[in-house]
Design a protein around this motif. Sequence first.
Motif, short mmCIF file in Angstrom:
data_model
loop_
_atom_site.label_atom_id
_atom_site.label_comp_id
_atom_site.label_asym_id
_atom_site.label_seq_id
_atom_site.Cartn_x
_atom_site.Cartn_y
_atom_site.Cartn_z
N VAL A 2 0.84 -1.20 0.00
CA VAL A 2 0.00 0.00 0.00
C VAL A 2 0.88 1.25 0.00
CG1 VAL A 2 -1.73 1.29 1.27
CG2 VAL A 2 -1.86 -1.21 1.19
N GLN A 3 0.53 2.19 -0.85
CA GLN A 3 1.20 3.49 -0.86
C GLN A 3 0.16 4.58 -0.71
OE1 GLN A 3 3.54 3.43 -4.53
NE2 GLN A 3 5.36 3.03 -3.31
N ALA A 24 -4.42 6.69 -2.70
CA ALA A 24 -3.97 5.38 -2.26
C ALA A 24 -3.77 4.45 -3.45
CB ALA A 24 -5.00 4.77 -1.31
N SER A 25 -2.79 3.58 -3.35
CA SER A 25 -2.56 2.57 -4.37
C SER A 25 -2.09 1.29 -3.70
CB SER A 25 -1.53 3.04 -5.39
OG SER A 25 -0.28 3.29 -4.76
N GLY A 26 -2.25 0.18 -4.42
CA GLY A 26 -1.74 -1.09 -3.90
C GLY A 26 -2.72 -1.86 -3.05
N THR A 77 -9.13 8.14 -3.65
CA THR A 77 -8.71 9.34 -2.93
C THR A 77 -9.62 9.61 -1.74
OG1 THR A 77 -7.81 10.30 -4.97
CG2 THR A 77 -8.22 11.81 -3.14
N VAL A 78 -9.01 10.00 -0.64
CA VAL A 78 -9.74 10.45 0.52
C VAL A 78 -9.37 11.91 0.76
CG1 VAL A 78 -7.98 9.63 2.16
CG2 VAL A 78 -10.34 9.98 2.94
N TYR A 79 -10.36 12.70 1.16
CA TYR A 79 -10.17 14.13 1.34
C TYR A 79 -10.43 14.53 2.80
CZ TYR A 79 -10.81 14.02 -3.74
OH TYR A 79 -10.70 13.73 -5.07
N LEU A 80 -9.84 15.65 3.18
CA LEU A 80 -10.18 16.26 4.45
C LEU A 80 -10.36 17.76 4.20
CD1 LEU A 80 -10.60 15.70 7.50
CD2 LEU A 80 -8.23 16.46 7.84
N ASN A 96 -4.14 7.29 6.48
CA ASN A 96 -3.91 5.90 6.88
C ASN A 96 -5.05 5.06 6.35
OD1 ASN A 96 -4.80 3.78 9.20
ND2 ASN A 96 -2.57 3.92 9.10
N THR A 97 -4.76 3.83 6.02
CA THR A 97 -5.80 2.89 5.64
C THR A 97 -5.96 1.89 6.77
OG1 THR A 97 -6.45 1.20 4.04
CG2 THR A 97 -4.09 1.51 4.36
N GLY A 98 -7.19 1.72 7.23
CA GLY A 98 -7.40 0.85 8.37
C GLY A 98 -8.76 0.19 8.32
N HIS A 99 -9.35 -0.04 9.49
CA HIS A 99 -10.67 -0.61 9.54
C HIS A 99 -11.37 -0.19 10.83
CE1 HIS A 99 -8.32 -3.52 11.88
NE2 HIS A 99 -9.44 -3.85 12.48
N TYR A 100 -12.66 -0.37 10.85
CA TYR A 100 -13.44 -0.07 12.05
C TYR A 100 -13.75 -1.37 12.79
CZ TYR A 100 -14.35 4.86 11.15
OH TYR A 100 -14.22 6.22 10.99
N PHE A 101 -13.70 -1.29 14.10
CA PHE A 101 -14.10 -2.39 14.95
C PHE A 101 -14.93 -1.82 16.09
CE2 PHE A 101 -14.07 -6.57 16.61
CZ PHE A 101 -13.99 -6.46 17.99
#
Length: 121
Positions: A2-3, A24-26, A77-80, A96-101
């Motif tokens: 991931v990049q 994001a890529s990958g 793409t993610v924006y802020l 960052n790439t992640g997940h919700y728990f």
Amino acid sequence: QVQLVESGGGLVQAGGSLRLSCVASGSIFSANAMGWYRQAPGKQRDLVAGISARDSTTYVDSVKGRFTISRDNAKNTVYLQMNSLKPEDTAVYYCNTGHYFSGTYLPSDYWGQGTQVTVSS
């Protein structure tokens, strides 16, 4: 692998706006939650906002009503969007790439290089 590549930071006066982008890529972007973090000098890196794969969003209290996180899966793409900026928003911002728990954003080990946001008073 991931990049993540952030852009859009800069110097702005208090009350101004900036929009950060992270490409994001990958990975399968649309399947991942994404988050924006920030780190001020001498402080830890903290979550600012997160967005799930289904577009549910969470924000730290200090930015609620001022910042908006969004994503464009077609552009990976993610924006802020940051409005009404304050000097205390000054920091390096990372995506960052992640997940919700259980409603909590959990980061992965993948980080971008960061983009500096400086808000002058």
